[in-house]
Design a protein around this motif. Sequence first.
Motif, PDB file in Angstrom:
ATOM      1  N   ASP A  96       5.402  26.249 -15.479  1.00  0.00           N
ATOM      2  CA  ASP A  96       4.693  25.137 -16.108  1.00  0.00           C
ATOM      3  C   ASP A  96       4.763  25.185 -17.627  1.00  0.00           C
ATOM      4  OD1 ASP A  96       3.956  24.309 -13.565  1.00  0.00           O
ATOM      5  OD2 ASP A  96       2.080  25.454 -13.613  1.00  0.00           O
ATOM      6  N   VAL A  97       4.250  24.126 -18.235  1.00  0.00           N
ATOM      7  CA  VAL A  97       4.036  24.048 -19.683  1.00  0.00           C
ATOM      8  C   VAL A  97       2.573  23.689 -19.880  1.00  0.00           C
ATOM      9  CG1 VAL A  97       4.587  22.815 -21.815  1.00  0.00           C
ATOM     10  CG2 VAL A  97       6.388  23.287 -20.175  1.00  0.00           C
ATOM     11  N   VAL A  98       1.929  24.298 -20.851  1.00  0.00           N
ATOM     12  CA  VAL A  98       0.528  23.977 -21.150  1.00  0.00           C
ATOM     13  C   VAL A  98       0.469  23.114 -22.404  1.00  0.00           C
ATOM     14  CG1 VAL A  98      -1.711  24.905 -21.869  1.00  0.00           C
ATOM     15  CG2 VAL A  98      -0.442  25.995 -20.000  1.00  0.00           C
ATOM     16  N   LEU A  99      -0.289  22.029 -22.311  1.00  0.00           N
ATOM     17  CA  LEU A  99      -0.581  21.191 -23.468  1.00  0.00           C
ATOM     18  C   LEU A  99      -2.072  21.318 -23.745  1.00  0.00           C
ATOM     19  CD1 LEU A  99       0.055  19.003 -25.593  1.00  0.00           C
ATOM     20  CD2 LEU A  99      -0.276  17.281 -23.797  1.00  0.00           C
ATOM     21  N   PRO A 115      -4.236  35.025 -24.107  1.00  0.00           N
ATOM     22  CA  PRO A 115      -3.602  36.255 -23.584  1.00  0.00           C
ATOM     23  C   PRO A 115      -3.022  36.075 -22.190  1.00  0.00           C
ATOM     24  CG  PRO A 115      -5.710  36.753 -24.627  1.00  0.00           C
ATOM     25  CD  PRO A 115      -5.638  35.254 -24.528  1.00  0.00           C
ATOM     26  N   SER A 116      -3.741  35.351 -21.333  1.00  0.00           N
ATOM     27  CA  SER A 116      -3.248  35.139 -19.961  1.00  0.00           C
ATOM     28  C   SER A 116      -1.995  34.278 -19.962  1.00  0.00           C
ATOM     29  CB  SER A 116      -4.337  34.484 -19.109  1.00  0.00           C
ATOM     30  OG  SER A 116      -5.469  35.321 -18.996  1.00  0.00           O
ATOM     31  N   LEU A 117      -1.981  33.255 -20.801  1.00  0.00           N
ATOM     32  CA  LEU A 117      -0.797  32.390 -20.878  1.00  0.00           C
ATOM     33  C   LEU A 117       0.412  33.178 -21.390  1.00  0.00           C
ATOM     34  CD1 LEU A 117      -2.358  29.085 -22.287  1.00  0.00           C
ATOM     35  CD2 LEU A 117      -1.757  29.622 -19.915  1.00  0.00           C
ATOM     36  N   LYS A 118       0.160  34.093 -22.316  1.00  0.00           N
ATOM     37  CA  LYS A 118       1.257  34.924 -22.837  1.00  0.00           C
ATOM     38  C   LYS A 118       1.809  35.832 -21.737  1.00  0.00           C
ATOM     39  CE  LYS A 118       0.257  35.075 -27.778  1.00  0.00           C
ATOM     40  NZ  LYS A 118       1.578  34.524 -28.149  1.00  0.00           N
ATOM     41  N   ARG A 119       0.924  36.388 -20.924  1.00  0.00           N
ATOM     42  CA  ARG A 119       1.388  37.254 -19.831  1.00  0.00           C
ATOM     43  C   ARG A 119       2.212  36.464 -18.827  1.00  0.00           C
ATOM     44  NH1 ARG A 119      -3.701  39.706 -20.502  1.00  0.00           N
ATOM     45  NH2 ARG A 119      -4.644  38.437 -18.838  1.00  0.00           N
ATOM     46  N   LEU A 120       1.838  35.206 -18.631  1.00  0.00           N
ATOM     47  CA  LEU A 120       2.593  34.351 -17.707  1.00  0.00           C
ATOM     48  C   LEU A 120       3.872  33.810 -18.336  1.00  0.00           C
ATOM     49  CD1 LEU A 120      -0.297  32.212 -16.137  1.00  0.00           C
ATOM     50  CD2 LEU A 120       1.170  33.828 -14.918  1.00  0.00           C
ATOM     51  N   THR A 134      -5.958  28.926 -34.730  1.00  0.00           N
ATOM     52  CA  THR A 134      -5.421  29.902 -33.784  1.00  0.00           C
ATOM     53  C   THR A 134      -4.484  29.247 -32.771  1.00  0.00           C
ATOM     54  OG1 THR A 134      -7.423  31.255 -33.999  1.00  0.00           O
ATOM     55  CG2 THR A 134      -6.036  31.634 -32.059  1.00  0.00           C
ATOM     56  N   LEU A 135      -4.910  28.128 -32.171  1.00  0.00           N
ATOM     57  CA  LEU A 135      -4.063  27.466 -31.170  1.00  0.00           C
ATOM     58  C   LEU A 135      -2.736  27.039 -31.766  1.00  0.00           C
ATOM     59  CD1 LEU A 135      -6.319  25.124 -28.983  1.00  0.00           C
ATOM     60  CD2 LEU A 135      -5.042  27.139 -28.253  1.00  0.00           C
ATOM     61  N   ALA A 136      -2.772  26.485 -32.975  1.00  0.00           N
ATOM     62  CA  ALA A 136      -1.543  26.018 -33.626  1.00  0.00           C
ATOM     63  C   ALA A 136      -0.602  27.188 -33.910  1.00  0.00           C
ATOM     64  CB  ALA A 136      -1.887  25.276 -34.910  1.00  0.00           C
ATOM     65  N   ARG A 137      -1.159  28.314 -34.350  1.00  0.00           N
ATOM     66  CA  ARG A 137      -0.322  29.483 -34.689  1.00  0.00           C
ATOM     67  C   ARG A 137       0.306  30.098 -33.447  1.00  0.00           C
ATOM     68  NH1 ARG A 137      -4.875  31.318 -37.328  1.00  0.00           N
ATOM     69  NH2 ARG A 137      -4.855  33.163 -35.953  1.00  0.00           N
ATOM     70  N   GLU A 138      -0.423  30.097 -32.344  1.00  0.00           N
ATOM     71  CA  GLU A 138       0.055  30.762 -31.134  1.00  0.00           C
ATOM     72  C   GLU A 138       0.959  29.873 -30.284  1.00  0.00           C
ATOM     73  OE1 GLU A 138      -0.413  33.934 -30.415  1.00  0.00           O
ATOM     74  OE2 GLU A 138      -1.539  34.186 -32.276  1.00  0.00           O
ATOM     75  N   ALA A 139       1.010  28.589 -30.580  1.00  0.00           N
ATOM     76  CA  ALA A 139       1.794  27.645 -29.771  1.00  0.00           C
ATOM     77  C   ALA A 139       3.272  27.703 -30.133  1.00  0.00           C
ATOM     78  CB  ALA A 139       1.266  26.232 -29.971  1.00  0.00           C
ATOM     79  N   GLN A 140       4.106  27.456 -29.136  1.00  0.00           N
ATOM     80  CA  GLN A 140       5.541  27.299 -29.403  1.00  0.00           C
ATOM     81  C   GLN A 140       5.784  26.040 -30.240  1.00  0.00           C
ATOM     82  OE1 GLN A 140       4.572  28.593 -26.382  1.00  0.00           O
ATOM     83  NE2 GLN A 140       5.413  30.549 -27.043  1.00  0.00           N
TER      84      GLN A 140
END
Length: 326
Positions: A96-99, A115-120, A134-140
């Motif tokens: 999947d992709v998360v938005l 963290p869970s999304l990163k593990r997946l 934080t969300l903006a920095r961690e997003a692709q």
Amino acid sequence: MAHPLPTSKALARARAVLAIEAGALERLAGLLDSRFEQACALILAARGRVAVTGMGKSGHIARKIAATFASTGTPALFVHPAEAAHGDLGMITADDVVLAISYSGESDELVALLPSLKRLTVPLIAITGNGAATLAREAQVWLDGSVAQEACPLNLAPTASTTAALALGDALAVALLDARGFKAEDFALSHPGGSLGRRLLVRVRDLMHTGDALPAVAAEVSLRDALLEISRKGLGMTAVVDAQDRLVGVFTDGDLRRALDRGIDVHGTKVGEVMTLAPATIEAEQLAAEAVALMERRRCNGLLVTDAGQLCGALNMHDLLRARVV
């Protein structure tokens, strides 16, 4: 106790809200760049679905975006971020992709999922109003959903910002629709219970009368026999065919009235003498909605269905009304 606004002040406030939100959308269009294309590419490359998530007002926007994705060819679902931390994260897979939508980009419930999304190894697209969040920095991919001000006079209630997020979601859905070659027929398949589905899915062959229910007579029969055929079949008309069942004309209730006005003998007159030549026809594979449009253009209540000149069916406006195509 609340005091009602004077009408003039209420209208002025409403117009100001719409002007602020319209301005926010115009500004948003100018913020779009290659990151939008990257977001589309991530979604198109995914083998699974788009999991759209958000908290509070952003959550309501996320639900709508997920529904729009799903109905326009991009499989999607809404995941409540608070529930995700208590088991619903299992809805999201590595395909999947998360938005994620959060104006601040710091919603605790969303940040806790990172963290869970990163593990997946699930790709993350974020819509926030702050590129340093934080969300903006961690997003692709980060999509800038910032607005100059909220439409709320206190500049507090999410108004222009939620409108901007919703518009960005719509922009993604429509860009993906276009990239997938999604057609009106595909949209109808997602909406079989609605009027659009009926207009785009129901075909003439699904409604037409055939076999013994199809009114048809030879041109040589008497007008009286043609009237009996009309009465038996109940469509207000009868096709007139030759020996090979090729359509040569139609005789309708209107033709009968005109014949009677001329003093025609119903026993001695052949139907071929008073029929209408070149009647309105349609093919069985055409949409029922096209039949409606043709009846309106020709100002008639019935159509004969042909295949290479051969009579194969008939339908009238009542059939279309019963099918709720009209």
